[in-house]
Write a protein that holds these residues in place. Structure first.
Motif, PDB file in Angstrom:
ATOM      1  N   PHE A 145       0.816  -1.215   0.000  1.00 42.80           N
ATOM      2  CA  PHE A 145       0.000   0.000   0.000  1.00 42.80           C
ATOM      3  C   PHE A 145       0.841   1.252   0.000  1.00 42.80           C
TER       4      PHE A 145
ATOM      5  N   PHE B 285      -0.299   5.237   0.800  1.00 44.44           N
ATOM      6  CA  PHE B 285      -1.422   6.138   1.079  1.00 44.44           C
ATOM      7  C   PHE B 285      -1.074   7.554   0.687  1.00 44.44           C
ATOM      8  N   GLN B 286      -2.142   8.389   0.676  1.00 50.07           N
ATOM      9  CA  GLN B 286      -1.892   9.808   0.422  1.00 50.07           C
ATOM     10  C   GLN B 286      -1.070  10.412   1.559  1.00 50.07           C
ATOM     11  N   SER B 287      -1.569  10.238   2.819  1.00 50.05           N
ATOM     12  CA  SER B 287      -0.705  10.577   3.959  1.00 50.05           C
ATOM     13  C   SER B 287       0.265   9.423   4.094  1.00 50.05           C
TER      14      SER B 287
ATOM     15  N   HIS C 269       1.677   7.811   6.640  1.00 53.23           N
ATOM     16  CA  HIS C 269       1.436   6.729   7.585  1.00 53.23           C
ATOM     17  C   HIS C 269       2.676   5.919   7.877  1.00 53.23           C
ATOM     18  N   ILE C 270       3.727   6.651   8.145  1.00 54.41           N
ATOM     19  CA  ILE C 270       4.939   5.993   8.625  1.00 54.41           C
ATOM     20  C   ILE C 270       4.848   6.007  10.143  1.00 54.41           C
ATOM     21  N   LEU C 271       5.153   4.886  10.782  1.00 49.44           N
ATOM     22  CA  LEU C 271       5.055   4.850  12.241  1.00 49.44           C
ATOM     23  C   LEU C 271       6.097   5.791  12.847  1.00 49.44           C
ATOM     24  N   PRO C 272       5.644   6.727  13.674  1.00 47.55           N
ATOM     25  CA  PRO C 272       6.593   7.727  14.181  1.00 47.55           C
ATOM     26  C   PRO C 272       7.629   7.139  15.142  1.00 47.55           C
ATOM     27  N   HIS C 273       7.310   5.987  15.715  1.00 49.40           N
ATOM     28  CA  HIS C 273       8.225   5.464  16.747  1.00 49.40           C
ATOM     29  C   HIS C 273       9.286   4.526  16.190  1.00 49.40           C
ATOM     30  N   LEU C 274       9.170   4.207  14.920  1.00 48.12           N
ATOM     31  CA  LEU C 274      10.178   3.318  14.336  1.00 48.12           C
ATOM     32  C   LEU C 274      11.090   4.140  13.439  1.00 48.12           C
TER      33      LEU C 274
ATOM     34  N   ARG D  21       8.399   0.619   1.582  1.00 46.24           N
ATOM     35  CA  ARG D  21       7.683  -0.291   2.475  1.00 46.24           C
ATOM     36  C   ARG D  21       6.622  -1.089   1.714  1.00 46.24           C
TER      37      ARG D  21
END
Ligand SMILES: Nc1ncnc2c1ncn2[C@@H]1O[C@H](COP(=O)(O)OP(=O)(O)OP(=O)(O)O)[C@@H](O)[C@H]1O
Ligand SMILES: [Mg+2]
Lengths: 227, 850
Positions: free
Chosen positions: A87, A89-91, A93-98, A154
């Protein structure tokens, strides 16, 4: 004959009283890249949701590399997504904590790939998206375009059969958008994946093998040159 | 204009009703407990003072010695003093009523009075003899062997007017006739009044008084009278409130301790408000950023958020006051006025509801809420709007939490506070230090979380486990990268767990040390004690001989306990005269530190308890003057011993010294060693048949005394456990609420995870693991802080308030149990919170993009 990467037939979905998708058909061959354009509210995202198994159709059939989604329960659909779909996405959506590398690695971790091989594939994709030196960075240290390149990496790291992208460059400026889109298309092609690409940009649609217009709940072939 | 923003707040509170309710509840519980404990204390003290007034009557001043009393010749001198208008001599003594079936029979307080002199000063003691059947004037009804009993005493001892009752007195028993009642005496008090002369004669106190009630001539001050009377040592002249003040002093440390515990609940509540408020502020970051962009000033935003906290505090405090009153009422009914502490002999005090106290606790509640939300409000107001609009920067806002210096500064402040002395007997600086240690530990928590979880995350990254359990990898990484969020969720738990560990360790140390002490001080096989107040009864020489010559008895050590009043506003000190070898006092006493050796040219030796050192400045090698037998006598202090039985000080001296100085050869206690093979039960049965004092003697085996002491101990600490449990409960509720709001705030993240193939079960597992990791971290921090606080309680607070030292005994089972319970609760809570957050479809979570 090999199964299609995606085979959608007679797909219908209505919200309230409005028929958004109406007996829609779509077949994407392995390695084929399809662009979908359409007005806002025409149902593009709805279609992608259904393909991803995140939403259930009112009628119709969806096969992903020959596998019928309707016969799978939620967990099985999740596992199918994990193994065969990617996938963007437009945003972002990367996990901020990793860290960046860990974000890319995540699908491989979920698939149970051993640490050594994970390392290798992540490095390869980071290089491919031009972020080889950013593996240890935190997402908040990256620009929007860089983040979307991480998202592209990803989406491809686990070698999906089909990549779904919903306006992946909607949040970026024109120049960056074009660059990221070229990168996405190149990478999908290089890895032999099929792709369904929702976009507003004619230039982006032109990069695909075919473009389809979603209108009145169905897909209509689109002349790329006119776009 | 601000009302628009206010609307925002109200709407938000309503949307997140549960969160708001939990915040209010946290304050409610804290205020309720604090208010309840304070109400109960006030009620019990007021009741005790009222009971005192009843006995003391309308005297302007009281001349008082210890229960051992003073020579009655003093009365003649006092009564003839021109400054004294009226003097009423009193002998007050506690007696045991024979034939009571109770295992621990209640005491009857008997006042011997001179009827004619007492009448104007203590009208309630005059009684109503109309029921006596004899048509005498009531005030003469008590002449001779008559006694007037309070209604409660009649009821308690199942007596009626005209019956006779047998009480212990001296070394034998005395029969008295119930001649009437004391209708004016408060319900619950077990009181008897009899003629002074007869009381002195039959209750073994010939020529002695314990008190003289005075009405002073106009314009005479206590100071001038005191100077003129030159009272003998150990006898004091005090205003009418001195006894009440002594009681207040006596129980103050205990009451302060309870109050502090109640405030702990409020303190924890404040942390909870902090957790949730910080969370709510974070969740509204974008909103606030927009408001700021739209023109809301920094100060306005801050005031808005503080107003929100004020509202929470106000509602919580109001509920807390009502709940507190209800709790106080219920606790008084169930436990009595001292909440099991054993300080007041009061049956059922009435509650008053003082407005000022209520207002005080309401203010404390509001302050806790405001303090809890100040930091989040401040941060929200100072976040640049642009950054807040940028997604994923939440941990940036929390970054200040990762600073290391505030925590270190707080710990430094605690160290300074610990070196300060107590404030009028209450260890205020030590309590403040405990607060500083807790807040410091909480401030350091994010740092510690990162320190602990980084190696775990690094290891998981490469280990096979990490591959097999991706959820653990995700959870560990979040701890490394977002320790602030976890720290916020866990502030309340660190506080309540830390305090629970501290209290548990303190209580277990105390109990363990007490138990060891009991074993040490009870080396004999059987113990006999006569009389309860040390002055009213003793073993007759014949009884002593009977015990000594009993065929089963190998050896007996007799001892004498006598109360001494060393200061008017302090509880009496006990002098224990017993067999002590001056060259080896450690054989007889549980000494603390090394004793000095005694030189024959020195004054007679004494060994004092720890309380004597703290309260009267006694020190090893120094001289202590004790008022014995009407004179002041010097003693040299050779050592200090641990005495848990007498909190207000005791002095051990050799029996021969005591007897030589006082001429008193009576004994009140006996430690009996039995011949091999003889059973203690058999010996006590024999003695109970043959001794003169059989009606009043208590014979107990050491095991029984130990069990009884520990039972009393446990009872008096039961309330502390209830209060701690309340604090933990608040903490748990806080974790539930914080986790659930954090999970809600992360629903987009979860939606994305679902897209890339993470199952709902896995997300729940990630959340549960995050909960477990955060809790583990809170446990580590709480445990460290708790043990440090336990040391403070043991080394500073207890010596300062109770004058007891003790060894550190860590209650491993209790702590392990608590840890397990916390882990289960927190993990479960996190998972349940996650179930709600992931319940919505992943589509909704990323709706805006698809
Ligand atoms: N969960 C839902 N409930 C009700 N209506 C919905 C829901 N999801 C989508 N719709 C409606 O279906 C229509 C198609 O929505 P969809 O998001 O697929 O449009 P889109 O083609 O992706 O538009 P855009 O280009 O703006 O992203 C819209 O009118 C939308 O309001
Ligand atoms: Mg869309």
């Amino acid at each position: 004959m090999a199964d299609s990467a995606l085979d959608v037939s007679q797909l219908s979905r209505r919200f309230d009283q409005r028929q958004i998708l109406d007996h829609l058909d779509l077949c994407v061959a392995p390695g084929e890249l399809v662009a979908i354009v359409g007005e806002s509210g025409s149902g593009k995202s709805t279609l992608l949701n259904l393909i991803a198994g995140l939403d259930t159709p009112d009628a119709g059939k969806i096969l992903i590399s020959g596998q019928d989604l309707a016969v799978l329960d939620d967990d099985a659909r999740t596992r199918l997504r994990r193994a065969r779909l990617g996938f963007v996405f437009q945003s972002f959506h990367i996990l901020p904590h990793l860290r960046v590398g860990q974000n890319i690695e995540l699908p491989l971790v979920l698939l149970g790939v051993a640490a050594g091989e994970r390392q290798q594939r992540v490095a390869e994709l980071l290089a491919a998206v031009g972020l080889a030196d950013r593996a240890a960075s935190l997402p908040r240290e990256l620009s929007g375009g860089e983040l979307q390149r991480v998202a592209v990496a990803r989406a491809l790291v686990h070698r999906p059969v089909l990549v779904l992208a919903d306006e992946p460059t909607g949040n970026l400026d024109a120049e960056t958008a074009a660059m990221v889109m070229r990168l996405l298309v190149t990478q999908i092609r290089e890895r032999g994946a099929a792709g369904v690409l929702v976009t507003h940009s004619a230039a982006a649609a032109a990069l695909a093998d075919r473009a389809l217009l979603l209108s009145q709940g169905r897909l209509h072939p689109q002349n790329l040159a006119v776009g | 204009m601000l009302w628009i923003w206010w609307q925002l707040i109200i709407r938000y509170a309503w949307t997140y009703r549960l969160r708001s309710a939990v915040q209010v509840l946290a304050i409610t519980v804290g205020v309720a407990l604090g208010y309840a404990v304070s109400l109960i204390n006030t009620a019990a003290l007021a009741e005790f003072n009222a009971a005192l007034r009843e006995i003391n009557g309308e005297a302007d001043a009281v001349i008082e010695g210890s229960r051992a009393g003073f020579d009655e010749q003093l009365y003649a001198r006092v009564a003839s003093d021109p400054g004294v208008q009226l003097a009423s001599p009193v002998l007050a003594t506690d007696v045991l009523v024979a034939g009571s079936a109770d295992e621990y029979p209640p005491r009857l307080t008997v006042l011997g009075i001179d009827v004619l002199r007492a009448a104007p000063l203590s009208p309630t003691l005059m009684g109503d003899a109309s029921l006596s059947g004899e048509r005498e004037a009531s005030r003469f009804a008590i002449f001779g062997d008559g006694i007037l009993l309070s209604p409660s005493a009649l009821e308690r001892f199942k007596l009626q007017v005209g019956d006779s009752l047998t009480v212990q007195a001296g070394s034998g028993t005395v029969e008295l006739k119930v001649r009437g009642t004391l209708p004016g005496v408060r319900p619950g008090s077990l009181l008897g009044v009899m003629d002074l002369g007869f009381a002195q004669w039959r209750l073994g106190a010939l020529g002695r008084l314990t008190r003289i009630d005075l009405r002073l001539a106009d314009g005479v001050s206590l100071e001038t009278l005191r100077a003129r009377l030159a009272l003998p040592p150990g006898v004091n002249l005090a205003g009418p409130d001195a006894t009440g003040a002594r009681l207040a002093n006596l129980s103050r440390a205990y009451r302060v301790n309870l109050n502090v515990l109640a405030l702990v609940a409020l303190f924890t509540g404040g942390f909870l408000v902090f957790s949730l408020q910080a969370q709510a502020t974070l969740a509204r970051r974008a909103q606030f950023a927009w408001l700021r962009a739209a023109g809301l000033e920094r100060g306005q935003l801050k005031r808005l958020l503080i107003a929100e906290a004020l509202a929470i505090g106000a509602v919580g405090s109001l509920c807390g006051l009502f709940a507190g009153a209800a709790i106080a009422q219920a606790a008084l009914t169930a436990l009595g006025g001292d909440l099991g502490g054993g300080y007041f002999n009061v049956t059922r005090p009435a509650l008053g509801f003082p407005l000022l106290t209520a207002a005080g606790f309401a203010v404390l509640g509001v302050l806790a809420a405001v303090a809890g939300s100040y930091l989040p409000a401040h941060e929200a107001a100072h976040t640049p709007p642009a950054a807040a609009l940028h997604a994923g920067g939440e941990e940036d806002v929390l970054r200040p939490l990762g600073r290391i210096w505030p925590g270190l500064v707080l710990l430094g402040v605690a160290a300074v506070l610990l070196s300060l002395p107590p404030v009028s007997g209450v260890p205020v600086p030590a309590y403040l230090a405990i607060a500083a240690i807790l807040i410091g530990a909480i401030a350091l928590q994010p740092r510690i979380a990162r320190l602990l979880s980084r190696p775990l995350a690094d290891w998981l990254q490469h280990a096979r486990v990490g591959t097999r359990a991706p959820t653990l990898l995700l959870a560990a990484n979040r701890m490394v990268q977002a320790p602030g969020a976890a720290a916020i969720a866990m502030a309340g738990i660190v506080a309540s767990f830390g305090l629970m560990v501290a209290m548990g360790t303190m209580v277990s140390s105390f109990r363990g040390t007490l138990d060891g002490w009991l074993v040490q001080v009870l080396p004999a096989d059987l113990y006999a004690r006569v009389g309860l107040s040390m002055t009213d009864a003793w073993l007759s020489p014949a009884d002593m001989q009977r015990i000594r010559t009993h065929p089963g008895v190998l050896r007996v050590e007799f001892s004498r306990a006598t109360p001494l009043q060393l200061a008017a506003d302090r509880a009496a000190v006990v002098v224990v005269a017993r067999t002590i070898d001056a060259t080896d006092p450690g054989a007889a006493l549980p000494l603390v530190g090394r004793p000095l050796a005694w030189q024959p040219d020195q004054p007679p030796p004494v060994w004092v308890s720890e309380a004597m050192v703290d309260l009267y400045g006694a020190r090893v090698g120094g001289i202590l003057h004790l008022p014995l037998a009407g004179g002041l006598h010097p003693f040299i202090v050779l050592g200090v011993w641990r005495d848990y039985a007498r909190q207000f000080g005791s002095v051990a001296m050799r029996a021969e010294d005591y007897q030589r100085i006082t001429g008193d050869s009576t004994r009140t206690d006996a430690a009996i060693w039995l011949r091999p093979g003889v059973r203690a039960a058999d010996v006590s049965r024999d003695l109970l048949q043959t001794l003169d004092s059989r009606e009043v003697i208590e014979l107990r085996a050491p095991a029984e005394i130990r069990a009884l002491s520990l039972r009393i101990f446990d009872r008096s600490f039961a309330v502390t456990y209830v209060l701690e449990a309340a604090a933990i409960l608040i903490g748990m509720i806080g974790v539930a609420a914080t986790f659930s709001s954090q999970a809600m705030a992360r629903s987009r993240e979860f939606g994305m995870l679902r897209h890339i193939g993470v199952t709902r079960g896995q997300i729940l597992r990630v959340l549960a693991l995050e909960g477990a990791l955060a809790t583990l971290n809170a446990i580590v921090v709480g445990l460290l802080a708790g043990l440090v606080i336990a040391l403070v309680l043991i080394r500073v607070v207890n010596p300062q308030s109770f004058h007891w030292s003790m060894q550190l005994i860590v209650p491993l089972e209790l702590i392990a149990g608590l840890i397990a319970a916390l882990l289960v609760c927190a993990t479960g809570t996190a998972a349940i919170a996650g179930r709600r957050a992931t319940g919505s479809s992943p589509l909704r979570a990323v709706h805006e993009d698809w």
